[in-house]
Design a protein around this motif. Structure first.
Motif, short mmCIF file in Angstrom:
data_model
loop_
_atom_site.label_atom_id
_atom_site.label_comp_id
_atom_site.label_asym_id
_atom_site.label_seq_id
_atom_site.Cartn_x
_atom_site.Cartn_y
_atom_site.Cartn_z
N ARG A 1 -55.96 -54.67 -40.48
CA ARG A 1 -54.97 -53.85 -41.19
C ARG A 1 -55.31 -52.37 -41.22
N ASN A 2 -56.58 -52.06 -41.00
CA ASN A 2 -57.01 -50.66 -41.00
C ASN A 2 -57.00 -50.04 -39.60
N ARG A 3 -56.48 -50.77 -38.64
CA ARG A 3 -56.43 -50.29 -37.26
C ARG A 3 -55.48 -49.10 -37.15
N LYS A 4 -55.96 -48.04 -36.52
CA LYS A 4 -55.15 -46.85 -36.30
C LYS A 4 -55.18 -46.47 -34.83
N GLU A 5 -54.06 -45.96 -34.36
CA GLU A 5 -53.98 -45.51 -32.97
C GLU A 5 -53.45 -44.08 -32.93
N LYS A 6 -54.07 -43.28 -32.07
CA LYS A 6 -53.60 -41.92 -31.85
C LYS A 6 -53.41 -41.74 -30.35
N LYS A 7 -52.17 -41.49 -29.95
CA LYS A 7 -51.88 -41.34 -28.52
C LYS A 7 -51.75 -39.86 -28.18
N ILE A 8 -52.47 -39.45 -27.16
CA ILE A 8 -52.42 -38.06 -26.69
C ILE A 8 -51.83 -38.04 -25.29
N GLN B 1 -58.33 -45.82 -24.70
CA GLN B 1 -57.55 -46.61 -23.76
C GLN B 1 -56.72 -45.65 -22.91
N PHE B 2 -56.97 -45.65 -21.61
CA PHE B 2 -56.28 -44.73 -20.70
C PHE B 2 -55.08 -45.41 -20.07
N SER B 3 -54.02 -44.63 -19.90
CA SER B 3 -52.82 -45.11 -19.18
C SER B 3 -52.76 -44.37 -17.85
N LEU B 4 -52.70 -45.15 -16.76
CA LEU B 4 -52.63 -44.55 -15.43
C LEU B 4 -51.24 -43.98 -15.16
N ALA B 5 -51.21 -42.86 -14.47
CA ALA B 5 -49.93 -42.32 -14.01
C ALA B 5 -49.44 -43.17 -12.85
N ARG B 6 -48.23 -42.96 -12.42
CA ARG B 6 -47.61 -43.81 -11.39
C ARG B 6 -48.38 -43.83 -10.08
N ASN B 7 -48.95 -42.67 -9.71
CA ASN B 7 -49.67 -42.65 -8.43
C ASN B 7 -51.07 -43.25 -8.53
N GLY B 8 -51.52 -43.56 -9.78
CA GLY B 8 -52.79 -44.24 -9.97
C GLY B 8 -54.02 -43.39 -9.77
N LYS B 9 -53.86 -42.08 -9.62
CA LYS B 9 -55.01 -41.21 -9.36
C LYS B 9 -55.30 -40.25 -10.51
N LEU B 10 -54.62 -40.44 -11.62
CA LEU B 10 -54.87 -39.65 -12.82
C LEU B 10 -54.32 -40.40 -14.01
N PHE B 11 -54.74 -39.98 -15.19
CA PHE B 11 -54.26 -40.60 -16.42
C PHE B 11 -53.08 -39.80 -16.97
N SER B 12 -52.12 -40.50 -17.53
CA SER B 12 -50.97 -39.83 -18.14
C SER B 12 -51.14 -39.66 -19.65
N SER B 13 -51.95 -40.54 -20.25
CA SER B 13 -52.20 -40.45 -21.69
C SER B 13 -53.49 -41.18 -22.04
N VAL B 14 -54.00 -40.88 -23.22
CA VAL B 14 -55.16 -41.59 -23.73
C VAL B 14 -54.85 -41.99 -25.17
N THR B 15 -55.15 -43.21 -25.51
CA THR B 15 -54.93 -43.71 -26.87
C THR B 15 -56.28 -43.96 -27.52
N ILE B 16 -56.46 -43.37 -28.69
CA ILE B 16 -57.69 -43.52 -29.45
C ILE B 16 -57.47 -44.61 -30.49
N VAL B 17 -58.27 -45.65 -30.43
CA VAL B 17 -58.14 -46.77 -31.36
C VAL B 17 -59.33 -46.76 -32.32
N SER B 18 -59.04 -46.79 -33.60
CA SER B 18 -60.11 -46.82 -34.60
C SER B 18 -59.78 -47.86 -35.66
N GLY B 19 -60.82 -48.36 -36.32
CA GLY B 19 -60.61 -49.37 -37.36
C GLY B 19 -60.28 -50.73 -36.74
N SER B 20 -60.00 -51.68 -37.62
CA SER B 20 -59.64 -53.02 -37.15
C SER B 20 -58.70 -53.69 -38.13
#
Length: 198
Positions: A135-142, A114-133
């Motif tokens: 109660r086992n759902r895990k997220e890693k934000k970079i 899952q990508f988060s857009l930066a304010r200017n909308g022309k690049l990503f500011s972070s990416v979140t990796i979602v795994s599992g579902s």
């Protein structure tokens, strides 16, 4: 010196008794573990471990002696000056230039990025990796650097044409001097099974 050896050396040099052992080695020229332990009021095993570690790092040299009883080792300084160089570029730099030119990549189908857009909308500011579902759902934000955000913004979609890292970097106008951080995030996402490559 390799990082692992430098870390071991740093660990032993930081011991509270390290200066006292070096003082003994300078003034007595050679010393045994039992002699040093007796002089410093420390357990012989503690001193033995210290002397052996520095011997393996070639800071000390050791010689087995037999003076009418069971053999033991005497230690002496191999050098009176300790100098080492730790080349961080060599240790940690991404130098896989051929791989950069040949591998072709794109976003993996149903990877869960899952990508988060930066304010200017022309690049990503972070990416979140979602795994599992559930109660086992895990997220890693970079959090991404500007150049990483630009690169991933231009990463081909899962159904898009595979492109080389150079092609994506050219499209995103990323300077060559920033390629190490690009390779780093690509390696991370490949390890997380988020990127397909050929």
């Amino acid at each position: 010196m390799k990082f692992e050896k430098a870390a071991i050396l740093g660990n032993y040099l930081s011991k509270s008794f390290a200066k006292d052992i070096f003082r003994l080695l300078i003034n007595y020229k050679t010393i045994s573990a039992s002699e040093a332990a007796s002089r410093l009021g420390l357990h012989i095993q503690t001193i033995q471990e210290f002397l052996e570690a520095l011997s393996e790092l070639e800071i000390l040299s050791k010689k087995e002696v037999n003076e009418g009883k069971r053999p033991y080792f005497r230690y002496e300084l191999a050098h009176s000056k300790i100098q080492f160089t730790l080349d961080l570029e060599e240790e940690f730099g991404n130098t896989e230039t051929e791989w950069i030119k040949t591998v072709r990549i794109r976003e993996k189908q149903n990877a869960g990025m899952q990508f988060s857009l930066a304010r200017n909308g022309k690049l990503f500011s972070s990416v979140t990796i979602v795994s599992g579902s559930n109660r086992n759902r895990k997220e890693k934000k970079i959090h991404l650097t500007t150049h990483q955000g630009l690169f991933l913004y231009n990463l081909p979609f899962p159904d898009g044409q595979y492109l080389t890292i150079e092609e994506i970097s050219d499209k995103a106008s990323i300077p060559n001097e920033n390629m190490n951080e690009i390779i780093d995030i690509i390696n991370e996402l490949i390890q997380l099974n988020m990127i397909d490559y050929l």
